[in-house]
Enzyme design. Structure first.
Site, PDB file in Angstrom:
ATOM      1  N   ASP A 148       0.875  -1.172   0.000  1.00  9.14           N
ATOM      2  CA  ASP A 148       0.000   0.000   0.000  1.00  9.14           C
ATOM      3  C   ASP A 148       0.914   1.225   0.000  1.00  9.14           C
ATOM      4  O   ASP A 148       2.100   1.137   0.307  1.00  9.14           O
ATOM      5  CB  ASP A 148      -0.949  -0.008   1.201  1.00  9.14           C
TER       6      ASP A 148
HETATM    7  C1  GAL Z   1      -3.829   4.244   0.000  1.00  4.29           C
HETATM    8  C2  GAL Z   1      -4.995   3.309   0.036  1.00  4.29           C
HETATM    9  C3  GAL Z   1      -4.987   2.337  -1.076  1.00  4.29           C
HETATM   10  C4  GAL Z   1      -4.566   2.894  -2.409  1.00  4.29           C
HETATM   11  C5  GAL Z   1      -3.534   3.984  -2.352  1.00  4.29           C
HETATM   12  C6  GAL Z   1      -3.380   4.839  -3.598  1.00  4.29           C
HETATM   13  O1  GAL Z   1      -3.958   5.252   0.935  1.00  4.29           O
HETATM   14  O2  GAL Z   1      -5.023   2.592   1.250  1.00  4.29           O
HETATM   15  O3  GAL Z   1      -6.200   1.648  -1.109  1.00  4.29           O
HETATM   16  O4  GAL Z   1      -5.444   2.809  -3.381  1.00  4.29           O
HETATM   17  O5  GAL Z   1      -3.707   4.832  -1.253  1.00  4.29           O
HETATM   18  O6  GAL Z   1      -4.183   5.952  -3.551  1.00  4.29           O
END
Ligand code: GAL
Length: 763
Positions: free
Chosen positions: A707
């Site tokens: 993530d």
């Molecule tokens: C994180 C989120 C993810 C992802 C990523 C990109 O904060 O937990 O699900 O998509 O950002 O925006």
């Protein structure tokens, strides 16, 4: 068009009919509206107040009619050309329904004023309605609609602590309900929420005749609501979560906000209906059971048969529309495993199917099939056979119906004569700090907390000979050279570079990967998220916002979800984005989790099936799907440091199960690990779960991403097979680890190879 022409040159090439734009096109918006109506769950409809008779006059109460929440915040946000609210939706039904405008306009002014003061959508108090306006409304009609809305988003959880009232009605909402129910003869409630909230306040109130769970229905949610109210659409959604009488009835509630540092999954496998239908006395805590939902028509199930076909059970059911309205019905099949030595839920969903739109009197036979080995339970302590899925001896009962509570035993059982191991696995991801877990009688089994020795895995990669001449990646695509030979030409610095994310190109706003020009590796960009393609509106690109995942799951319509996957993938492709960071399929464990709206259900079978359908749709367009967040990201507070403390059985049967279904059915090209820690090991460094379970046991051969901006160590992630660190990597960390001998060239190459395989798969 050249291979990788879109990511390389970001051309402006529309994908719609006659070279029109497909992004945010009418067809996609119509699909969003269709999904919003189909995911709507009719919870209560006494005296058939709904659908509204043609020409009914209504007075609409509640800020939510204007302040419509189309979806949640964070990665689930979508920027659209417009959002149709409920008032606007009703106004579009001219001739069918007449709205008392003065009241709605009063709310409109109120909402605009709140926005001016910097208040956030869905997060402010209800307005007091002046007595005179109320009297005018009463003169206008005896039918009132109350709208209740809720917002939540990524990075924070909701509370019920007096300052934040998520689950229950706030004081100002209670006041509004009191005013409306004491002044109008017919009262309809609309809920514009992302996941389960209190439903007892209308279910047990005779003054409220009807209640409709709209969820957060995307950009056309207000019009979809009007479709349902007027009968232009017949609701066919069914709950994918249990509606309990009180927040405290959910077994996760006790410890949800106990600590910012950990979450103890004491309820074990007894999540959602597995808890309410099994634990003695808990059935009474349910207002609306899992699977439940009414229709404007009635259906009869008949000719229910089941038979054993090789290693599967096939259930057939005939569904007849016995009412006067066309509509769809969902048939659900549950099994009850014998009470043996392993504790078991009373019922577990193992199959479902939805009918086509049946005309009054019309019938359809549905066939639902499931594998017998899917009825097995995971034995994590060795009561029967350690680390095995086991079919315990005894009788397996099959239930068929239209919700978990009323599904009835059918005249067929499956008998297992002796305890049978269906799969011998390995103990992975087990807890060190879980002190107890719930048993089927509601008591707790005490567990011993002790350090666990984690398994080690060797990364097997055979480095090829460096080729004499230099090859661009295209030579691999064209079969001129194999991938290992291509990788052999890359320096260690190239490898460090490829193992991390890189800045945006084109309209991307969540970064990308690849981008190594001198080796012909194109920049491959990502985009969020579960409710539609999230592009920064500053680019001028506005996309389609679909209903949130909870609403999609409530459709129980896999073809529809697949279609949405395909539509979103085309919006990605048109905008030269290659990876769509969806579906999200963590479990609805607590009503307070800030990201419930992004996730499908409390049930891993529904979540897995939905995720597989969406993945299939996305990847049918050669866009990469990225199921997330693997795993146990069921709370947002301190998500980057919170330890999910959980038994191996609950991990496998509940929290990993949906991913297992998705991986095996739909072969996603990418999976995103979660921010959190799982039993002491960060998800992205968790070699047991990534190599042991995901790759070795399930045969997953796609790539794995972290993530965005997690707190884990990049070198440990590479070692664990978490192939890329997004949104940026740490080449210096990798370099040091390489120089220290903690990482080998093989470790680096194996991850790079999986990233390049993904890129090679793209158009
Ligand atoms: C994180 C989120 C993810 C992802 C990523 C990109 O904060 O937990 O699900 O998509 O950002 O925006």
């Amino acid at each position: 068009m050249d291979k990788w022409a879109r990511p390389t040159y970001t051309p402006c090439l529309p994908l719609g009919d006659n070279r029109s734009l497909i992004t945010g096109c009418e067809k996609h918006i119509a699909l969003s509206r269709k999904a919003a109506t189909e995911g709507t769950v009719l919870l209560k409809n006494d005296n058939q107040v709904l659908p509204l008779a043609t020409g009914t006059k209504v007075a609409v109460f509640g800020k939510g009619q204007i302040d419509y929440v189309k979806g949640g915040g964070g990665s689930g946000e979508v920027h659209t050309a417009y959002i149709r609210n409920i008032y606007q939706g009703l106004k579009m039904k001219k001739g069918k329904v007449e709205v008392f405008d003065a009241l709605s306009l009063y709310y409109q002014n109120y909402v605009e004023e709140q926005y001016k003061q910097g208040k956030i959508l869905g997060m402010f108090d209800e307005a007091d309605v002046p007595a005179e306006l109320l009297n005018q409304a009463k003169t206008f009609t005896n039918t009132a609609i109350i709208v209740i809305n809720r917002f939540s988003g990524e990075g924070f959880d909701r509370k019920n602590d007096g300052t934040d009232n998520y689950f229950y009605l706030s004081e100002s909402e209670k006041q509004m309900v009191e005013t409306v129910t004491s002044n109008f003869a017919k009262v309809i409630v609309l809920l514009n929420v992302g996941a389960m909230i209190d439903t007892g306040w209308f279910a047990y109130n005779d003054k409220i005749s009807s209640a409709v769970m709209l969820w957060q229905g995307g950009m056309e949610g207000g019009l979809a609501a009007a479709d349902i109210l007027t009968g232009d659409a017949n609701p066919s959604g069914k709950l994918v979560d249990t509606c309990a009488k009180s927040f405290d009835d959910y077994p996760s509630s006790e410890g949800f906000h106990e600590s910012e540092d950990y979450v103890k999954y004491h309820e074990d496998i007894f999540v959602g209906y597995r808890y309410f239908e099994t634990i003695p006395g808990k059935k009474d805590c349910v207002v609306y059971p899992f699977g439940y939902g009414l229709s404007y028509t009635t259906f009869a199930l008949s000719d229910i048969t089941a038979c054993n076909v090789k290693d599967h059970i096939l259930v057939s059911v005939s569904v007849t529309n016995t009412g006067a309205f066309h509509g769809k019905e969902v048939v659900q099949v549950y099994y009850g495993a014998p009470k043996g030595r392993l504790d078991k839920p009373a019922k577990e969903l193992c199959g479902f199917a939805k009918t086509k739109d049946l005309e009054p009197g019309e019938s359809q036979t549905l066939h639902i099939t499931f594998a017998i080995e899917d009825l097995a339970s995971y034995d994590d302590t060795g009561i029967i056979a350690k680390s095995c899925y086991v079919l315990e001896k005894g009788t397996y009962t099959i239930y068929v119906g239209t919700d978990v509570r009323t599904a009835t035993i059918i005249d067929y059982t499956y008998t297992v004569s002796e305890d049978t191991v269906t799969k011998q696995l390995t103990s992975y991801g087990s807890p060190e700090k879980l002190d107890k877990r719930m048993k089927a009688d509601g008591t707790y089994e005490t567990l011993e907390c002790q350090p666990v020795k984690r398994a080690e895995f060797l990364n097997h990669y055979h480095c090829a000979e460096k080729p004499e001449e230099k090859h661009p990646l295209l030579d691999v695509a064209n079969g001129k050279v194999d991938l290992d030979t291509f990788i052999a030409q890359l320096t260690e610095d190239d490898l460090f570079y490829l193992l991390g994310g890189h800045s945006n190109t084109g309209v991307a706003n969540t970064c990308g990967m690849g981008c190594l020009k001198e080796h012909g590796i194109p920049p491959i960009m990502t985009a969020d998220g579960p409710a539609g393609v999230r592009i920064n509106p500053n680019t001028g690109v506005l996309t389609t916002a679909f209903p949130v995942a909870t609403a999609l799951a409530c459709t129980w319509n896999l073809e529809l979800v697949e279609e949405i996957g395909k539509a979103g993938a085309l919006e990605c492709k048109e905008n030269n984005l290659s990876i769509w960071l969806t579906p999200a399929l963590n479990i609805h464990r607590s009503p307070l989790c800030g990201r419930n709206f992004e996730y499908f259900s409390e049930d891993p079978f529904v979540a897995g099936k939905m995720a597989a359908a969406k993945t299939r749709g996305i990847q049918s367009q050669n866009i990469v799907a990225c199921p997330k967040h693997f795993a146990c990201n069921n709370k947002e507070t301190n998500r980057v440091e919170s330890d999910s403390i959980i038994s191996e059985r609950a991990l496998r049967e509940i929290y990993l199960k949906g991913f297992e279904i998705c991986v095996k059915e739909a072969k996603p090209r990418m999976i995103m690990t979660s921010y959190n820690i799982i039993n002491g090991v960060r998800a992205s460094e968790n070699v047991e779960l990534l190599q042991g379970v995901l790759r070795n046991e399930w045969g997953y051969d796609g790539m794995i991403t972290t993530d965005w901006g997690n707190h884990a160590c990049h070198a440990k992630e590479v070692k664990a097979g978490n192939d890329i660190k997004m949104h940026i990597g740490y080449p210096d960390v990798l370099k040091t680890a390489y120089e220290n001998g903690e990482l080998t060239r093989e470790d680096l190459c194996i991850c790079v190879k999986r990233i390049l395989e993904m890129i090679l798969w793209l158009d």
